[in-house]
Design a protein around this motif. Structure first.
Motif, PDB file in Angstrom:
ATOM      1  N   VAL A 227      -1.998   5.759   8.765  1.00 17.79           N
ATOM      2  CA  VAL A 227      -2.561   6.256   7.508  1.00 17.79           C
ATOM      3  C   VAL A 227      -2.437   5.163   6.458  1.00 17.79           C
ATOM      4  O   VAL A 227      -1.347   4.627   6.242  1.00 17.79           O
ATOM      5  N   LEU A 228      -3.538   4.843   5.801  1.00 16.79           N
ATOM      6  CA  LEU A 228      -3.540   3.860   4.718  1.00 16.79           C
ATOM      7  C   LEU A 228      -3.702   4.582   3.392  1.00 16.79           C
ATOM      8  O   LEU A 228      -4.589   5.431   3.243  1.00 16.79           O
ATOM      9  N   ILE A 229      -2.853   4.253   2.425  1.00 16.54           N
ATOM     10  CA  ILE A 229      -2.974   4.766   1.065  1.00 16.54           C
ATOM     11  C   ILE A 229      -3.437   3.587   0.220  1.00 16.54           C
ATOM     12  O   ILE A 229      -2.684   2.628   0.001  1.00 16.54           O
ATOM     13  N   VAL A 230      -4.679   3.665  -0.243  1.00 16.31           N
ATOM     14  CA  VAL A 230      -5.371   2.498  -0.804  1.00 16.31           C
ATOM     15  C   VAL A 230      -5.614   2.706  -2.302  1.00 16.31           C
ATOM     16  O   VAL A 230      -6.192   3.724  -2.694  1.00 16.31           O
ATOM     17  N   PRO A 231      -5.213   1.738  -3.150  1.00 13.52           N
ATOM     18  CA  PRO A 231      -5.400   1.886  -4.599  1.00 13.52           C
ATOM     19  C   PRO A 231      -6.767   1.397  -5.073  1.00 13.52           C
ATOM     20  O   PRO A 231      -6.890   0.730  -6.102  1.00 13.52           O
TER      21      PRO A 231
END
Length: 280
Positions: free
Chosen positions: A256-260
């Protein structure tokens, strides 16, 4: 980064700027979940117990039915729970990464059906993107059928899902082949993500990259990106149940990538080449 463990309640991971980037809550609800997820500036991007679906809590893992008992929704007279067996452990790994390990029993009516050995690995990329690996091994304690509500106009969901905050603007679903849409109902992709913009103009996205080692890869995805309802994830049971005999195990892994920022497919594809966790 710093680990904070409120024993018997939750584990938080805080970055060098004092921002708690995620919190793993293993005691306050019928199943463990991660909320909040935050961007590097502290912006919270996940929703917790919205009125329309109070069992949606940030990021969580569950299948809907285990031998016909509902382990997803929590409104039936009888429903399943994921009960933590012992205190989860969190430890630092090389390259400023962290590992949370836990074990839960999937239980209903006083009977344990599945034992769940789970590991989360968390690391922040130099770009500000954070990577969260979910590795789980489900051991059947009896003959079990993992199932879903067959899709008609809804249904088919179950697995690792996220509920992003309700007030995102211009929310969309984005997939590896270039598809951009607001609804997905079982189409298969190598990866898929949900993106949007907060009312104070902070772009954000959560992207799921199921492991090629999963039994149904490339996996169906399910979800919607719309006003007041941003719900999304891979749905491995969309096209049919998984049946396990007593003693058999099912392993499942998703990055899972949490991307800003908004989703850039070229950026996401670089994470396909990162070696998967061994689940150790």
């Amino acid at each position: 980064m710093r680990i904070t463990h409120e024993i018997g309640q939750w584990i938080g991971l805080t970055d060098d700027n004092g921002i708690e980037r995620l919190r793993y809550d293993y005691a306050s609800a019928p199943k463990p979940f991660i909320h909040p997820l935050r961007l590097p500036d502290g912006t919270v991007i996940t929703e917790h117990e919205p009125p329309d679906h109070t069992w949606h809590r940030g990021l969580w893992f569950a299948f809907k039915f285990v031998n016909g008992i509902n382990y997803w929704e929590e409104r039936d007279e009888i429903f399943g729970r994921q009960e933590t067996m012992r205190t989860p452990q969190c430890s630092a790994l090389p390259n400023d990464s962290f590992r949370i390990t836990s074990a839960t029993n999937w239980r209903d009516q006083g009977q344990d059906r599945v034992r769940d050995y789970r590991e989360w690995r968390y690391q922040i990329d130099q770009s500000g993107t954070s990577m969260l690996e979910c590795y789980t091994k489900l051991e059947a304690l009896e003959d079990i059928t993992l199932d879903r509500t067959p899709f008609t106009t809804w249904g088919g969901y179950g697995g690792l899902f996220v509920r992003l905050r309700n007030d995102l603007q211009d929310a969309k679903l984005v997939f590896d082949d270039g598809t951009v849409t607001t609804r997905c109902t079982g189409e298969r992709y190598k990866w898929g993500g949900i993106e949007g913009t907060t009312p104070d103009d902070k772009d954000c996205a959560v992207v799921f990259l199921p492991s090629p080692q999963n039994t149904r890869y490339p996996e169906p995805f399910y979800g919607a990106a719309k006003t007041d309802y941003n719900f999304f994830g891979p749905a491995p049971l969309f096209n049919g149940p998984i049946i396990l005999k007593a003693g058999e195990t099912l392993t499942y892994q998703v990055r899972v990538l949490i991307v800003p920022r908004r989703i850039n497919p070229d950026e996401i594809n670089t994470f396909l080449t990162v070696p998967p966790s061994d689940g150790g």
